[in-house]
Design a protein around this motif. Structure first.
Motif, short mmCIF file in Angstrom:
data_model
loop_
_atom_site.label_atom_id
_atom_site.label_comp_id
_atom_site.label_asym_id
_atom_site.label_seq_id
_atom_site.Cartn_x
_atom_site.Cartn_y
_atom_site.Cartn_z
N GLY A 501 -19.77 -50.60 -60.48
CA GLY A 501 -20.48 -51.05 -59.28
C GLY A 501 -20.54 -50.00 -58.20
N MET A 502 -19.94 -48.83 -58.45
CA MET A 502 -19.89 -47.76 -57.45
C MET A 502 -20.32 -46.43 -58.07
SD MET A 502 -18.69 -49.01 -54.55
CE MET A 502 -17.73 -50.36 -53.86
N THR A 503 -21.03 -45.64 -57.32
CA THR A 503 -21.36 -44.30 -57.78
C THR A 503 -21.53 -43.36 -56.59
OG1 THR A 503 -22.96 -42.97 -59.05
CG2 THR A 503 -23.83 -44.85 -57.89
N GLY A 504 -20.83 -42.23 -56.64
CA GLY A 504 -20.86 -41.29 -55.51
C GLY A 504 -19.92 -41.70 -54.41
N ARG A 505 -19.68 -40.77 -53.47
CA ARG A 505 -18.76 -41.06 -52.36
C ARG A 505 -19.31 -40.54 -51.04
NH1 ARG A 505 -12.77 -39.30 -54.13
NH2 ARG A 505 -13.82 -37.47 -54.98
N ALA A 506 -18.84 -41.11 -49.97
CA ALA A 506 -19.18 -40.67 -48.61
C ALA A 506 -17.90 -40.60 -47.80
CB ALA A 506 -20.18 -41.63 -47.95
N GLY A 507 -17.95 -39.93 -46.68
CA GLY A 507 -16.77 -39.77 -45.85
C GLY A 507 -16.58 -40.92 -44.87
N MET A 508 -15.33 -41.18 -44.54
CA MET A 508 -14.95 -42.11 -43.48
C MET A 508 -14.18 -41.25 -42.48
SD MET A 508 -13.44 -45.86 -44.47
CE MET A 508 -11.73 -45.65 -44.04
N PHE A 509 -14.66 -41.14 -41.25
CA PHE A 509 -14.16 -40.13 -40.32
C PHE A 509 -13.62 -40.72 -39.03
CE2 PHE A 509 -17.53 -38.18 -42.85
CZ PHE A 509 -16.93 -37.00 -43.28
N GLU A 510 -12.73 -39.94 -38.39
CA GLU A 510 -12.39 -40.16 -36.99
C GLU A 510 -12.20 -38.80 -36.34
OE1 GLU A 510 -8.70 -41.87 -35.84
OE2 GLU A 510 -7.53 -40.88 -37.39
N LEU A 511 -12.78 -38.63 -35.16
CA LEU A 511 -12.71 -37.35 -34.45
C LEU A 511 -11.88 -37.50 -33.20
CD1 LEU A 511 -13.59 -34.40 -34.10
CD2 LEU A 511 -15.61 -35.24 -32.88
N LEU A 512 -10.82 -36.69 -33.11
CA LEU A 512 -9.98 -36.68 -31.92
C LEU A 512 -10.25 -35.37 -31.18
CD1 LEU A 512 -7.64 -38.11 -30.36
CD2 LEU A 512 -6.07 -36.67 -31.66
N ARG A 513 -10.97 -35.45 -30.07
CA ARG A 513 -11.24 -34.26 -29.26
C ARG A 513 -10.16 -34.15 -28.20
NH1 ARG A 513 -17.36 -34.07 -27.42
NH2 ARG A 513 -16.78 -31.90 -27.10
N ILE A 514 -9.63 -32.96 -28.05
CA ILE A 514 -8.51 -32.77 -27.11
C ILE A 514 -9.05 -32.63 -25.70
CG2 ILE A 514 -6.43 -31.44 -26.62
CD1 ILE A 514 -6.47 -32.83 -29.35
N ASN A 515 -8.99 -33.73 -24.94
CA ASN A 515 -9.47 -33.74 -23.56
C ASN A 515 -8.32 -33.37 -22.61
OD1 ASN A 515 -7.86 -36.04 -23.51
ND2 ASN A 515 -9.61 -37.44 -23.75
N ARG A 516 -8.63 -33.36 -21.31
CA ARG A 516 -7.62 -32.98 -20.31
C ARG A 516 -6.41 -33.91 -20.33
NH1 ARG A 516 -7.68 -29.65 -16.17
NH2 ARG A 516 -9.91 -29.28 -16.39
N LYS A 517 -6.68 -35.20 -20.53
CA LYS A 517 -5.58 -36.18 -20.56
C LYS A 517 -4.62 -35.88 -21.71
CE LYS A 517 -4.88 -41.21 -20.43
NZ LYS A 517 -5.57 -42.53 -20.46
N LEU A 518 -5.16 -35.52 -22.88
CA LEU A 518 -4.32 -35.21 -24.02
C LEU A 518 -3.59 -33.89 -23.83
CD1 LEU A 518 -6.56 -36.36 -27.02
CD2 LEU A 518 -4.28 -37.20 -26.47
N ARG A 519 -4.25 -32.92 -23.19
CA ARG A 519 -3.58 -31.62 -22.96
C ARG A 519 -2.36 -31.79 -22.05
NH1 ARG A 519 -6.73 -27.98 -25.43
NH2 ARG A 519 -9.00 -28.23 -25.32
N ASP A 520 -2.45 -32.75 -21.12
CA ASP A 520 -1.30 -33.02 -20.25
C ASP A 520 -0.23 -33.82 -21.00
OD1 ASP A 520 -2.57 -31.73 -18.19
OD2 ASP A 520 -3.42 -33.57 -17.33
#
Length: 571
Positions: A501-520
């Motif tokens: 019932g399945m053929t081929g694959r795709a990505g499941m993603f999450e992007l964490l961008r390092i903003n000013r809050k995270l840098r602190d």
């Protein structure tokens, strides 16, 4: 003049819309100038395929077309025609009655094949016509795969139970002799070719007490094939080790090797790894098709927000960009697509990889060689002397590599690399665990992409269905819910997708961008939960991205649940 009622070939082809009247007249004109069969002319001119021509000829000759998907063939009928004959000529025995054998053929006009069938079976032959894909699957169903047939030829089932099991206690000379037997050479080649034909990414050969299991990993899941007799274990293992330039006499230590294999469409590279187990050496071959076209960012399956943020990160002049996830989740494919996106003749790009999986035009690529002292760390140190603008490090495995990569990012280089972590936030805690100072991480890391691969629903058997409510409840999350009117889909299973019932694959993603809050926040050595809470407002978790793909009908809830359990968002 009395007509026999048979339609002409040109008329049949026009009725099926394979050609139109103008093409037919053109072919008839050609036939008058150079007398040949009309069908041959149309095939040579490229207006019809051989399969379309045979179909029309079968109708003209009154040969019935059969649907082989529902046909059942008894064992005694299967035994009338040898497997090699069936496979070579694309014929399938159907039933035998009163001295007449019914057979399905993809080309029922091969007179010599019909004559050979008469000689082999001693029966008169009744022909039926069938589709080539249905024939391929029917042969597989009733005769087994090519590998299965060869295994049975090498160790007949009636002898396997009487023969003593192979202890594997051979000298190096005996192993060399076993591995060079033509039948064994052909068997190993056939295993590799069959795996490639089934779109496998890996081949697993696993020894157990009474047999050797052969498995192919297709779309991320292992499919078990016909097992080999224990008597062939030493020969199969030795053949693979010889192909990979390994030490065949060493059976108690892990080894790594490399095979260059000529496939039907060009050169294929295989990474080979062996480990000793209780019942002998287990082998994994990772298939890397260097002839495969590199995919672009647009083909990975990122949602619009994730892709826009990722592309902005790729345009930075310096810093570290990381891709995280477990082995086999497509990290390297994403990095290659990213390099392809930003490539320019005016930008110096150098990579160091283990191994070089695909060749990129215009990019200097260096394979690591630990035996000669070329590790990621030493290679990266020397790469920086070549004045690169962009550096790709295949994987950050240790503190030394991480330290050099971070200092390169702080001195004006854009560095791409991968980390084995559970999610994007885990990359930061992993680097801290390696011993990297948190303030250096905060200053150098620009973005972290977490990813997994999910299987896509087979378009040929896709259908709507209603999943179990408990499954839907398990996938729901406080910050995102599945709309009540969501239509769910899955694959029913067909010959095209091997009933999965399945053929081929795709990505499941999450992007964490390092903003000013995270840098602190990073210098305070935060937990992954604290990092996720400090992420930007447009941050989308991998689970949410998967649910969006369910809503879009790309994949099924069961598949997202299977993959999301490895991310740790839901217990």
């Amino acid at each position: 003049m009395i007509s026999n009622g048979r339609k002409k070939l040109g008329q049949l082809l026009c009725e099926r819309s394979y050609i139109d009247e103008s093409i037919l007249q053109l072919a008839l004109t050609e036939q008058r100038l150079k007398p040949r069969r009309l069908g041959e002319i149309l095939v040579d001119l490229g207006h019809v395929t051989q399969a379309q021509l045979i179909e029309a000829l079968a109708v003209q000759a009154g040969i019935e077309k059969l649907d082989l998907t529902s046909v059942s063939v008894t064992a005694d009928v299967v035994g009338l025609v040898p497997a090699d004959f069936v496979n070579k000529h694309d014929v399938l025995p159907l039933w035998y009655e009163q001295g007449r054998l019914a057979v399905a053929m993809t080309d029922p006009f091969k007179v010599e094949v019909i004559e050979d069938l008469r000689l082999v079976t001693g029966a008169s032959i009744r022909r039926y016509y069938c589709d080539s894909l249905e024939m391929e699957n029917a042969i597989l169903r009733f005769y087994g795969s090519n590998v299965a047939r060869m295994l049975d030829d090498l160790v007949p089932s009636e002898q396997a139970s009487d023969a003593p099991l192979d202890s594997g206690d051979y000298s190096a000379a005996e192993l060399q002799k076993l591995a060079k037997e033509p039948s064994l050479v052909n068997l190993v080649n056939l295993i590799i070719l069959e795996a490639m034909d089934e779109r496998a990414s890996d081949i697993h050969i696993e020894p157990f007490e009474k047999e050797v299991k052969i498995k192919y990993r297709v779309d991320g899941l292992l499919i078990e094939k016909t097992p080999s007799s224990k008597r062939l274990q030493a020969a199969i293992v030795s053949r693979i080790k010889i192909m990979a330039n390994m030490n065949i006499a060493e059976r108690y230590m892990p080894q790594d090797g490399h095979i260059e294999f000529s496939g039907p469409h060009g050169r294929i590279d295989l990474r080979v790894s062996t480990v000793p187990t209780v019942f002998g050496e287990s082998i994994v071959l990772r298939i890397m098709d260097k002839t495969a076209a590199l995919i672009g960012l647009e083909d990975l399956g990122m949602n619009a927000v994730c892709r826009q943020g990722w592309e902005q990160s790729l345009r930075k002049t310096h810093g570290i960009v990381l891709v995280t996830g477990p082995t086999g989740c497509g990290k390297t494919t994403t990095l290659y697509a990213s390099l392809k996106e930003i490539f320019s003749p005016s930008v110096k790009m150098i990579t160091i990889e283990d191994p070089v999986e695909y060749q990129l035009d215009g990019v200097c690529q260096m394979p690591v060689n630990p035996k000669r002292g070329l590790t990621f760390a030493t290679g990266l140190r020397h790469i920086l002397r070549h004045d690169p603008d962009v550096v790709m490090v295949g994987e950050i495995r240790d503190r030394e590599t991480a330290d050099i990569a971070i200092r390169a990012a702080l001195t004006g280089h854009l560095v791409f690399s991968t980390l084995h972590t559970n999610d994007a936030a885990g990359a930061i805690t992993r680097l801290i665990d390696m011993g990297i100072e948190p303030f250096l991480i905060a200053s150098s890391v620009e973005a972290i992409l977490g990813q997994r691969l999910i299987r896509k629903i087979c378009l040929r058997c896709k259908e709507a269905y209603q999943p179990d409510q408990n499954l839907i409840d398990s996938l729901r999350n406080g910050s995102m819910t599945l709309p009540a009117e969501t239509q769910f889909y899955h694959g029913r299973g067909c010959t095209h997708c091997n009933q999965t019932g399945m053929t081929g694959r795709a990505g499941m993603f999450e992007l964490l961008r390092i903003n000013r809050k995270l840098r602190d926040l990073i210098p305070t050595r935060p937990t992954t939960d604290q990092i996720n809470r400090a992420a930007s407002e447009d941050h989308v978790s991998m689970l949410h991205d998967g649910l969006e793909k369910v809503i879009a009908g790309l994949t099924s809830p069961d598949e997202v649940f299977r993959v999301s359990k490895t991310i740790g968002e839901e217990d």
